[in-house]
Design a protein around this motif. Sequence first.
Motif, PDB file in Angstrom:
ATOM      1  N   LEU A 147       4.842   1.417  -7.496  1.00 33.00           N
ATOM      2  CA  LEU A 147       5.244   2.423  -6.458  1.00 33.00           C
ATOM      3  C   LEU A 147       6.366   3.357  -6.545  1.00 33.00           C
ATOM      4  CD1 LEU A 147       2.773   1.547  -3.435  1.00 33.00           C
ATOM      5  CD2 LEU A 147       2.361   3.092  -5.796  1.00 33.00           C
ATOM      6  N   GLU A 148       6.496   4.260  -6.263  1.00 31.77           N
ATOM      7  CA  GLU A 148       8.560   4.656  -6.129  1.00 31.77           C
ATOM      8  C   GLU A 148       8.925   5.115  -5.598  1.00 31.77           C
ATOM      9  OE1 GLU A 148      10.107   5.221  -9.027  1.00 31.77           O
ATOM     10  OE2 GLU A 148       8.589   4.789 -10.755  1.00 31.77           O
ATOM     11  N   ALA A 149       9.724   5.102  -4.400  1.00 34.37           N
ATOM     12  CA  ALA A 149      10.401   5.211  -3.149  1.00 34.37           C
ATOM     13  C   ALA A 149       9.446   6.634  -2.950  1.00 34.37           C
ATOM     14  CB  ALA A 149      10.838   5.524  -3.839  1.00 34.37           C
ATOM     15  N   GLY A 150       9.664   6.518  -1.488  1.00 29.56           N
ATOM     16  CA  GLY A 150       9.196   7.872  -1.261  1.00 29.56           C
ATOM     17  C   GLY A 150       7.372   7.348  -1.596  1.00 29.56           C
ATOM     18  N   THR A 151       6.815   6.603  -1.883  1.00 25.65           N
ATOM     19  CA  THR A 151       4.989   6.129  -1.343  1.00 25.65           C
ATOM     20  C   THR A 151       4.687   5.097  -0.323  1.00 25.65           C
ATOM     21  OG1 THR A 151       5.391   6.060  -3.702  1.00 25.65           O
ATOM     22  CG2 THR A 151       3.454   5.807  -2.712  1.00 25.65           C
ATOM     23  N   GLN A 152       4.039   5.831   0.356  1.00 32.67           N
ATOM     24  CA  GLN A 152       3.314   5.219   1.673  1.00 32.67           C
ATOM     25  C   GLN A 152       2.024   4.782   0.836  1.00 32.67           C
ATOM     26  OE1 GLN A 152       2.262   6.797   5.151  1.00 32.67           O
ATOM     27  NE2 GLN A 152       4.324   6.132   6.030  1.00 32.67           N
ATOM     28  N   VAL A 153       1.630   3.630   1.670  1.00 29.55           N
ATOM     29  CA  VAL A 153       0.967   3.187   1.351  1.00 29.55           C
ATOM     30  C   VAL A 153      -0.146   3.392   3.403  1.00 29.55           C
ATOM     31  CG1 VAL A 153      -0.968   1.153   0.978  1.00 29.55           C
ATOM     32  CG2 VAL A 153       1.033   1.192  -0.147  1.00 29.55           C
ATOM     33  N   THR A 154      -1.336   3.889   2.850  1.00 28.26           N
ATOM     34  CA  THR A 154      -2.469   3.613   4.218  1.00 28.26           C
ATOM     35  C   THR A 154      -3.831   2.871   3.977  1.00 28.26           C
ATOM     36  OG1 THR A 154      -3.538   5.169   3.913  1.00 28.26           O
ATOM     37  CG2 THR A 154      -1.626   5.635   4.349  1.00 28.26           C
ATOM     38  N   ALA A 155      -3.916   2.324   5.827  1.00 31.48           N
ATOM     39  CA  ALA A 155      -5.340   1.329   5.809  1.00 31.48           C
ATOM     40  C   ALA A 155      -5.865   2.557   5.091  1.00 31.48           C
ATOM     41  CB  ALA A 155      -5.186   1.734   7.646  1.00 31.48           C
ATOM     42  N   GLY A 156      -6.150   3.757   5.160  1.00 37.35           N
ATOM     43  CA  GLY A 156      -7.304   3.732   4.045  1.00 37.35           C
ATOM     44  C   GLY A 156      -7.029   3.040   2.309  1.00 37.35           C
ATOM     45  N   ASP A 157      -6.020   2.742   2.224  1.00 42.11           N
ATOM     46  CA  ASP A 157      -5.786   2.163   0.937  1.00 42.11           C
ATOM     47  C   ASP A 157      -6.260   0.888   0.626  1.00 42.11           C
ATOM     48  OD1 ASP A 157      -4.762   4.636   0.083  1.00 42.11           O
ATOM     49  OD2 ASP A 157      -2.639   4.548   0.697  1.00 42.11           O
TER      50      ASP A 157
END
Length: 229
Positions: A147-157
């Motif tokens: 994952l690159e900078a600025g990426t977010q992992v959410t609960a749905g992921d």
Amino acid sequence: MSEVKISAEPRTEFGKGGARRTRRAGKVPAVLYGHGEKPKHIALPAREFAAAIRKGGANQLFAIEVSDGTQVLALPKAIQRDPIKDTFEHVDLLLVRRGEKVTVEVPVQLTGEAAKDTLIVHDHDTLSVTADATKVPDHLEASIEGLEAGTQVTAGDVELPAGVELVADPALPVAAVTAAPTAEQLEATLPEVEEAAEEAEAEVGEETAEAAEAPAAEGEETAEAKTEA
């Protein structure tokens, strides 16, 4: 997660004194409740309970055999620990049945490696899910691979095992990937950090001086009062 069989004894002493005596005897004070049953106070063997939690985590399923003949399945609902001794002070245990759905908080582990020159912020390390009481996962996994900078992992992921359903908001942030600061940025912030540290030291010094002056002032007032008398 497989269940762990553990023995228990009915507990007849309550309050802080009774709990201390239970712990001195090498046992953990606990209470069983749920399904409309009257709460049952028991004592668990501390060593066996600690070993099970270390191996299976806070959602370890227990098959409890009480010396009065009671046999139940239970999940830890709340565990109180001594932060200094790292021992168990008290445990609340929720009665469950096979096939019953329960809502629990499950730890989330990040897997993989993000892109080069990034930092990972783990926003939430547990997620609320529902699962069969006898099949609660000991952890969930969220991949940050590449994952690159600025990426977010959410609960749905987060990928959930079969039979496990998400209760938490799917948009809940689990982890964020940010750009790692450059050497120039670190050097630029260094003076600010040093200045803040100096200000904190100065404030502590002033407070110490004021605290030292207070008894001295009280002594002078006392001496003046005696002189006037």
